[in-house]
Write an enzyme that holds these catalytic residues in place. Structure first.
Site, PDB file in Angstrom:
ATOM      1  N   PHE A   8      -7.913 124.853   6.366  1.00 57.70           N
ATOM      2  CA  PHE A   8      -8.059 125.822   5.285  1.00 57.70           C
ATOM      3  C   PHE A   8      -9.053 126.928   5.638  1.00 57.70           C
ATOM      4  O   PHE A   8     -10.182 126.660   6.058  1.00 57.70           O
ATOM      5  CB  PHE A   8      -8.581 125.140   4.014  1.00 57.70           C
ATOM      6  N   ASP A   9      -8.639 128.157   5.403  1.00 57.90           N
ATOM      7  CA  ASP A   9      -9.566 129.281   5.349  1.00 57.90           C
ATOM      8  C   ASP A   9     -10.402 129.132   4.067  1.00 57.90           C
ATOM      9  O   ASP A   9     -10.036 128.371   3.160  1.00 57.90           O
ATOM     10  CB  ASP A   9      -8.757 130.584   5.337  1.00 57.90           C
ATOM     11  N   VAL A  10     -11.499 129.888   3.997  1.00 57.61           N
ATOM     12  CA  VAL A  10     -12.360 129.824   2.806  1.00 57.61           C
ATOM     13  C   VAL A  10     -12.145 131.023   1.890  1.00 57.61           C
ATOM     14  O   VAL A  10     -11.710 130.880   0.736  1.00 57.61           O
ATOM     15  CB  VAL A  10     -13.852 129.744   3.208  1.00 57.61           C
ATOM     16  N   VAL A 178      -3.717 127.171   6.453  1.00 54.33           N
ATOM     17  CA  VAL A 178      -3.554 127.750   5.121  1.00 54.33           C
ATOM     18  C   VAL A 178      -4.577 128.862   4.953  1.00 54.33           C
ATOM     19  O   VAL A 178      -5.786 128.617   5.032  1.00 54.33           O
ATOM     20  CB  VAL A 178      -3.754 126.692   4.020  1.00 54.33           C
ATOM     21  N   ASP A 180      -5.252 133.388   3.621  1.00 62.48           N
ATOM     22  CA  ASP A 180      -4.776 134.607   2.963  1.00 62.48           C
ATOM     23  C   ASP A 180      -4.587 135.771   3.923  1.00 62.48           C
ATOM     24  O   ASP A 180      -4.006 136.791   3.546  1.00 62.48           O
ATOM     25  CB  ASP A 180      -5.757 135.042   1.877  1.00 62.48           C
TER      26      ASP A 180
END
Length: 227
Positions: A8-10, A178, A180
């Site tokens: 995961f990105d933050v 995952v 944005d």
């Protein structure tokens, strides 16, 4: 279960970076006794995004981005400032804010029992660790991988190579990125041969040549993909 390892990105994936950025700028401008108008905020947001894209492409160093962005920003208004000092103040204020993207906690709580969850971020280490801890999200992750500590950044394959070498039993086919950002998360996944999920709640058009494996506009939609 198709994917057991989730990376995961933050920022603007689990935590609302737009909110944190605005909070930090408001606090910085308060200390400078300057008004933060909507136009000034948009100017900074645009410049900062451009600098991060240049950093991702390897055109500027991390140090240049962090130390020079406020020099460049205030030069636009005809002012010479101590950009390094302003940057330090800004990052301190940035670390105070950790609003979650809707359903971030529920998603991670749902997934943590049957998946291995990891953070993969280009953010500043001290800032990201504090935001993850104070948001309560840190407890869901097996490890936090930050470019500043690794010495490589998304989308470089070396960043993901480090992660693969530091996750026991890592398998590309079972792993999913995952995030944005098309230019760091999705492109990085593609370069390393990983599947990806583009979190795109604003339905932004994809004008790049990089195609995510999946696209979602709500975090909970990820559950159907990984389970």
């Amino acid at each position: 279960m198709k994917y057991s390892t989730l990376l995961f990105d933050v920022d603007d994936t689990l935590l609302n970076f737009q909110s944190s950025e605005k909070h930090a700028l408001e606090k910085l401008f308060q200390t400078l006794h300057k008004p933060l108008t909507p136009e000034v905020y948009r100017d900074y947001h645009s410049l900062n995004a451009q600098l991060w894209r240049r950093y991702e492409r390897g055109e500027i160093s991390r140090e240049t981005l962090l130390d020079e962005r406020f020099n460049l920003f205030f030069q636009h208004y005809g002012e010479n400032v101590d950009g390094t000092l302003y940057g330090q103040k800004y990052r301190s204020f940035l670390s105070e804010s950790h609003d979650q993207i809707p359903n971030a906690t529920k998603l991670l709580a749902d997934l943590t029992h049957d998946h291995h969850l990891y953070i993969v971020t280009n953010g500043v280490a001290s800032t990201q660790h504090r935001r993850l801890k104070e948001s309560g999200l840190d407890k869901y992750f097996d490890n936090v991988f930050i470019s500043e500590k690794i010495g490589h950044k998304k989308p470089e394959p070396a960043f993901f190579d480090y992660i693969a070498n530091n996750i026991s039993g890592f398998n590309k086919q079972d792993s999913l990125v995952v995030g944005d950002s098309l230019t760091s998360d999705i492109l990085g996944a593609a370069k390393y041969g990983l599947d990806s999920v583009w979190f795109n709640p604003q339905h932004q058009p994809n004008a790049s040549s990089t195609q995510p494996t999946y696209e979602i506009d709500q975090l909970l939609d990820l559950e159907a993909i990984v389970s």
